[in-house]
Write an enzyme that holds these catalytic residues in place. Structure first.
Site, PDB file in Angstrom:
ATOM      1  N   GLY A   1      -8.038   9.196   9.187  1.00 51.45           N
ATOM      2  CA  GLY A   1      -8.413   9.332  10.597  1.00 51.45           C
ATOM      3  C   GLY A   1      -9.451  10.380  10.889  1.00 51.45           C
TER       4      GLY A   1
ATOM      5  N   GLY B   1     -10.654   7.970   5.973  1.00 57.48           N
ATOM      6  CA  GLY B   1     -11.705   8.948   6.230  1.00 57.48           C
ATOM      7  C   GLY B   1     -13.072   8.382   6.520  1.00 57.48           C
TER       8      GLY B   1
ATOM      9  CE  LYS C   1      -3.123   2.695   2.750  1.00 56.18           C
ATOM     10  NZ  LYS C   1      -3.558   2.949   4.138  1.00 56.18           N
TER      11      LYS C   1
END
Lengths: 257, 67
Positions: free
Chosen positions: A157, A185, A96
């Site tokens: 976050g 999010g 990632k």
């Protein structure tokens, strides 16, 4: 079934492993989420408390696939070096890819992201780029060899859900054949449902589960929400209208005058 | 020889010549870690051949929680 670099997953909920109240809580949350992929990272090992070793032992017991990240990297060099180390440490080509460009929003540096993606895909990595909903950037990432995209919902976050619905819809429509995971999010199960209803292939959740009062219960809620959204997308949602349309047939209606 | 290990200055014995021997002396043997020297990744199979010099910066990374 959508495949992520050839890997078919039953679960469309990927789970982050950070910020849980306890390792045991994380383990229960992974089980409740029915996650098949968890994200992990790598940090300096003190050598004394062996915390990294204990964590890795636990994750292996989950029996799930790991998706290492390059969180915290602010340059191409940092991200590429971290990816190299992650590939050896976790024995996977999946990465990632995060190249952070801005401190307050943790917004991706999309220029660095494309450059790093190009380097890593050429080296055989299977890159999951953490990106924005920008179509041009997505095109560049696909050209760079990315066969999965990870657009953000909102800043990491923040729990604000899908910040740019139109942009995400447009991204989904333009790259219909590219598997996409909405990352970052998402704060509520309803946000995850919305992403899945829009046709995204999976969501990646961390803080929303880890920081819930009851992470295990929230993990279960997200699992159901993601499943519901995926089913709804397959079912083909109706088009919204501006005016009312009676759902009860009017033919045969009695007249009382 | 003085090395900077994960940001901390550490003294290792004069017998330490390679990354593998440094990791052993620093207590990282038998741990699952990935390493870099002066910002360059050093694969596990290269640690025996990777020589070190005074002032070299080592990064020794382990699996950790991540989102």
């Amino acid at each position: 079934m959508t495949a992520f670099y050839g890997v078919e997953l039953k679960s469309r909920l990927m789970l982050g492993t950070a910020r849980y109240p306890s390792p045991a809580g994380l383990a229960r949350a992974v089980k409740a989420a029915r996650a098949e992929v968890v994200t992990v990272s790598l940090r300096r090992e003190s050598g004394a408390d062996r915390s990294g070793q204990q964590f890795w032992t636990m994750v292996r017991e989950f029996g799930v696939r790991v998706l290492p990240n390059t969180a915290g990297c602010h340059s191409v060099k940092e991200a590429v070096t971290t990816a190299h180390m992650a590939r050896e440490l976790f024995d996977t080509a999946w990465i990632k890819l995060e190249v952070i460009g801005e401190h307050d929003t943790l917004q991706p540096d999309v220029f660095g992201l494309v450059e790093a993606a190009r380097i890593l895909t050429a080296e055989g990595f299977e890159v999951f780029p953490y990106t924005t909903e920008d179509l041009v950037v997505a095109e560049k990432l696909v050209e760079a060899g990315c066969r999965v995209l990870m657009p953000w919902g909102a800043p990491i976050g923040s729990g604000r859900g899908l910040n740019n619905i139109l942009g995400l819809k447009s991204l989904r429509a333009h790259f219909a054949d590219v598997p996409m995971v909405v990352d970052a999010g998402i704060g509520l199960p309803s946000h995850a449902t919305q992403a899945m209803e829009m046709g995204f292939d999976a969501v990646l959740i961390n803080t929303a589960v880890a920081q819930a009062c009851d992470p295990v219960l929230m993990a279960e809620a997200f699992a159901k929400a993601v499943e519901a959204g995926a089913l709804a997308h397959r079912a083909g949602p109706m088009e919204p209208r501006d005016m009312a349309v009676p759902s009860t047939p009017v033919i045969g209606q009695a007249f009382f005058r | 020889m003085r090395l900077v290990v994960n940001g901390n200055s550490r003294e290792v014995s004069t017998e330490v010549r390679t990354l593998a021997s440094a990791l052993n002396e620093l207590g990282f043997s038998n741990m699952i870690v990935a390493t870099a020297v002066n910002g360059v990744f050093v694969p596990a199979q290269e640690r025996e051949r990777q020589t070190l010099a005074d002032g070299d910066q080592l990064e020794v990374l382990a699996p950790m929680q991540g989102g």
